[in-house]
Motif scaffolding. Structure first.
Motif, PDB file in Angstrom:
ATOM      1  N   ASN A   6      -4.605   4.325 -10.353  1.00  0.00           N
ATOM      2  CA  ASN A   6      -4.034   3.638  -9.928  1.00  0.00           C
ATOM      3  C   ASN A   6      -2.733   4.703 -10.481  1.00  0.00           C
ATOM      4  O   ASN A   6      -1.853   4.858 -10.405  1.00  0.00           O
ATOM      5  CB  ASN A   6      -3.892   2.007 -10.716  1.00  0.00           C
TER       6      ASN A   6
ATOM      7  N   THR B 162       4.998   0.830   2.924  1.00  0.00           N
ATOM      8  CA  THR B 162       4.310   0.983   3.893  1.00  0.00           C
ATOM      9  C   THR B 162       3.536  -0.160   4.404  1.00  0.00           C
ATOM     10  O   THR B 162       3.082  -0.400   5.694  1.00  0.00           O
ATOM     11  CB  THR B 162       2.908   1.882   3.671  1.00  0.00           C
TER      12      THR B 162
ATOM     13  N   GLN C 101      -1.737   7.143  -8.738  1.00  0.00           N
ATOM     14  CA  GLN C 101      -0.257   6.592  -7.484  1.00  0.00           C
ATOM     15  C   GLN C 101       0.942   6.312  -8.643  1.00  0.00           C
ATOM     16  O   GLN C 101       1.683   5.807  -8.165  1.00  0.00           O
ATOM     17  CB  GLN C 101      -0.992   4.728  -7.475  1.00  0.00           C
TER      18      GLN C 101
ATOM     19  N   ASP D 294       4.485   7.681  -7.902  1.00  0.00           N
ATOM     20  CA  ASP D 294       5.610   6.983  -7.727  1.00  0.00           C
ATOM     21  C   ASP D 294       7.041   7.512  -8.907  1.00  0.00           C
ATOM     22  O   ASP D 294       7.941   7.637  -8.370  1.00  0.00           O
ATOM     23  CB  ASP D 294       5.822   5.574  -8.795  1.00  0.00           C
TER      24      ASP D 294
ATOM     25  N   TYR E 191      11.177   5.172   1.132  1.00  0.00           N
ATOM     26  CA  TYR E 191       9.963   5.138   1.937  1.00  0.00           C
ATOM     27  C   TYR E 191      10.816   4.243   3.230  1.00  0.00           C
ATOM     28  O   TYR E 191      10.023   4.657   4.863  1.00  0.00           O
ATOM     29  CB  TYR E 191       9.337   3.691   1.351  1.00  0.00           C
TER      30      TYR E 191
ATOM     31  N   LEU F 184       5.038   2.891  -3.136  1.00  0.00           N
ATOM     32  CA  LEU F 184       5.174   3.699  -2.077  1.00  0.00           C
ATOM     33  C   LEU F 184       3.867   2.062  -0.985  1.00  0.00           C
ATOM     34  O   LEU F 184       4.151   2.932   0.540  1.00  0.00           O
ATOM     35  CB  LEU F 184       3.179   4.263  -2.571  1.00  0.00           C
ATOM     36  N   GLN F 185       2.960   1.656  -1.685  1.00  0.00           N
ATOM     37  CA  GLN F 185       2.374   0.317  -0.781  1.00  0.00           C
ATOM     38  C   GLN F 185       3.208  -0.899  -0.564  1.00  0.00           C
ATOM     39  O   GLN F 185       2.821  -0.942   0.840  1.00  0.00           O
ATOM     40  CB  GLN F 185       1.685  -0.426  -1.195  1.00  0.00           C
TER      41      GLN F 185
ATOM     42  N   TRP G 208      -1.678   9.249   0.132  1.00  0.00           N
ATOM     43  CA  TRP G 208      -1.853   8.595  -0.901  1.00  0.00           C
ATOM     44  C   TRP G 208      -2.285   7.598  -1.502  1.00  0.00           C
ATOM     45  O   TRP G 208      -2.790   7.378  -2.638  1.00  0.00           O
ATOM     46  CB  TRP G 208      -0.372   9.261  -1.999  1.00  0.00           C
ATOM     47  N   THR G 209      -1.609   6.420  -0.476  1.00  0.00           N
ATOM     48  CA  THR G 209      -1.929   5.209  -1.289  1.00  0.00           C
ATOM     49  C   THR G 209      -3.345   4.517  -0.736  1.00  0.00           C
ATOM     50  O   THR G 209      -3.750   3.753  -0.813  1.00  0.00           O
ATOM     51  CB  THR G 209      -1.011   3.855  -0.301  1.00  0.00           C
ATOM     52  N   SER G 210      -4.258   5.391  -0.312  1.00  0.00           N
ATOM     53  CA  SER G 210      -5.682   6.288  -0.123  1.00  0.00           C
ATOM     54  C   SER G 210      -7.138   5.300  -0.887  1.00  0.00           C
ATOM     55  O   SER G 210      -7.196   6.553  -0.832  1.00  0.00           O
ATOM     56  CB  SER G 210      -6.191   5.632   1.358  1.00  0.00           C
TER      57      SER G 210
ATOM     58  N   THR H 249       1.367  -3.809  -6.402  1.00  0.00           N
ATOM     59  CA  THR H 249       0.902  -3.057  -6.402  1.00  0.00           C
ATOM     60  C   THR H 249       2.790  -1.435  -5.739  1.00  0.00           C
ATOM     61  O   THR H 249       3.950  -2.235  -6.554  1.00  0.00           O
ATOM     62  CB  THR H 249       2.312  -3.997  -4.598  1.00  0.00           C
ATOM     63  N   THR H 250       2.054  -0.743  -5.701  1.00  0.00           N
ATOM     64  CA  THR H 250       3.468   0.681  -5.668  1.00  0.00           C
ATOM     65  C   THR H 250       4.535  -0.054  -5.299  1.00  0.00           C
ATOM     66  O   THR H 250       4.125  -0.116  -3.781  1.00  0.00           O
ATOM     67  CB  THR H 250       2.952   2.525  -6.256  1.00  0.00           C
TER      68      THR H 250
END
Length: 167
Positions: A81, A13, A84, A88, A106, A9-10, A136-138, A6-7
């Motif tokens: 990946n 969110t 991302q 990151d 974040y 970013l994720q 960007w996470t999609s 999991t980044t």
């Protein structure tokens, strides 16, 4: 291990961090800087370079007519990946340069999405930015971007070829 995939970013969110209201102005300031960073040559060049280097891998999907329910090759996930990780890394650089943690950044983003700091029914001024960051996470958004870039390049190449013949 694999649970590390999991980044940041994720994580951000998915997990909203609450902040006391007096930190509102700090949050605004961070978002302001983040917007400037994302609009900077440095950031854009890095992201655009990645997209243009990798978009040819998406030719099959870009050229196919029924893009709705097709299975995507594993390569797409791997490129996504890397994308991302690039984002990151860029945000890590940004956070270090501004002497804060990526988590702070974040949490500001998630506050903007939730509209924590805005009067009722008022859009947060940076909501567009935050939504862009979240996009960007999609994976779906990413594939659309890559296919669009691939198609743009193809049509530019066609125009160049036509230019040659016209002379």
């Amino acid at each position: 291990g694999p649970q590390n995939s999991t980044t940041l970013l994720q994580k951000a969110t998915n997990h909203i961090i609450s902040m006391p209201v007096e930190e509102e102005f700090i949050s605004e300031n961070i978002l302001e800087k983040a917007v400037n960073f994302v609009e900077s040559e440095y950031f854009r060049n890095r992201v655009n370079k990645f997209i243009s280097t990798n978009c040819h891998s998406f030719s099959a999907t870009a050229e196919s007519k029924n893009s709705d329910d097709e299975e995507y090759p594993l390569e797409y996930t791997e490129i996504f990946n890397s994308y991302q990780q690039l984002i990151d890394r860029l945000f890590d650089e940004f956070s270090e340069r501004n002497d804060m943690s990526t988590k702070d950044l974040y949490s500001c983003c998630s506050d903007a999405v939730e509209g924590k700091f805005t009067a009722l029914f008022e859009e947060h001024e940076h909501k567009w930015f935050v939504e862009m960051v979240i996009s960007w996470t999609s994976f779906g958004n990413f594939i659309t971007t890559m296919c669009r870039e691939y198609n743009n390049r193809m049509s530019q190449n066609t125009m160049m070829t036509n230019e040659k013949f016209r002379k």
